[in-house]
Each structure stands twice: as C-alpha cells, then as structure tokens.
Design a protein around this motif. Structure first.
Motif: not given
Length: 195
Positions: A95-96, A135-137, A144-149
């Motif tokens: 649910l990232t 910070g966590n956002l 990594s592994p990628g944007v919004f993930q």
C-alpha cells in the motif's frame, strides 16, 4: 429654533434594559483578542523535525547500510538499517501509494488548520506531525525502487519493537501532544472549551 438635546442625570439613570442588553451583545459578538498566529512556530518545528530526519537518514544510509547492526545500549537498542515499504511493523507493504496519499492529505489538513492557529502548544504538535509526514513522504517519493513506491529508511531498533526513524518519532510525539491538548480542552485557535 432648535435646542441641543442635553442628557440629564435622570435620563441616564432611566436607561432601559434593552439598551444594556444590546450593548452587551455587541461586546460579546467581538472575538476575544488572541494574539498572533503561530504559523512561524509550526514552520520552525516542522523544518527542524524534517531536517533532523533527512540528515539522520542520509548519514545512516551512507555509513550503516549493508553493515552489521550497531549495539547502542547492549541488546536493548541498536542501529540497524531497514527499508520499509509499509507502515509501522511492516504492515501494508503493498500500500505504498495509499500511504503516500495519506501523508499528503495530512499535510493539506495541517495547512488548513494553520490559518486559525493561535496556540503555541498546538503549533508545536502540528509542526512535529508536519515534519514527520514530510520526512517519510520524501522517502516514499524519492527513494528506490521508484517514484511513489519508495521504501522508508528505518534504523532505530529497540528490542522486541518495530524499527523506526526520527520522522516516526516526531509523528508519535505530535500525536500524543494533540491528544493531551484535546483532553485539556485547548483548541488550535487558543480558546479553552469545557465539555
């Protein structure tokens, strides 16, 4: 010929209650003076929490990732780098994107509350929440592994507890302070309410 109306002592003494009630209502309709808004406090606390989290993660990733854990207080507390795609205790790893959206919503809600923020304790609490959420956002968007993930970097590992970071600590402390302030009846606008 007109004569100026002179208010006599008798006329002053005979003021009707309606006049007094109207004057009292006018005075009570005015908002009580609350001082200055505390946006600078909120922004300062948020910036400090965010900076501490960001710098600590940069140092930990550069020096401790792919290394053996470091015992800080015997086996009670250690530093161990873990990449967490989920929430606390590794819950919701799939649910990232949802967790990213939740963090963004928290930031928007805090910005809306800030418009009527006159309480310093609330500014501190919301600043901690904002700094921790940012910070966590940042990790979820840029790591990594990628944007919004992206996986959040956690590194504070107490025995028999979840591994966390300084952003998580700021969020928890801000949340606890909000609960305390709410139980004490202090609102973000600086007023006290009694239930």
């Amino acid at each position: 010929m007109s004569y100026p109306h002179l208010v006599t002592e008798a006329e002053r003494a005979i003021e009707t209650p309606d006049d007094e009630d109207e004057a009292t209502e006018e005075r009570s309709a005015e908002p009580p003076p609350r001082g200055r808004r505390r946006i600078a406090v909120l922004v300062g606390v948020a910036a400090l929490a965010y900076a501490l989290d960001l710098v600590s993660k940069l140092i930990v990733v550069a020096r401790l990732e792919h290394q053996e854990p470091i015992d800080v207080f015997g086996t009670v507390l250690r530093l161990e780098v873990i990449r967490n795609k989920g929430a606390a205790f590794g819950i919701g790893e799939a649910l990232t994107i949802v967790l990213t959206v939740i963090a963004a919503v928290v930031i928007v809600v805090i910005a809306r509350i800030a418009r009527k923020l006159y309480s310093t304790p609330w500014a501190i609490a919301l600043g901690m929440l904002l700094g921790g959420a940012l910070g966590n956002l940042t990790d979820r968007v840029f790591r990594s592994p990628g944007v919004f993930q992206g996986a959040v970097v956690d590194f504070i590992a107490p025995t028999h507890f979840a591994v966390f970071n300084l952003a998580d600590s700021a969020i928890v402390c801000g949340g606890i302070l909000i609960v305390v302030l709410s139980f004490r009846g202090l609102d973000p606008d600086g007023t006290l309410h009694r239930d």
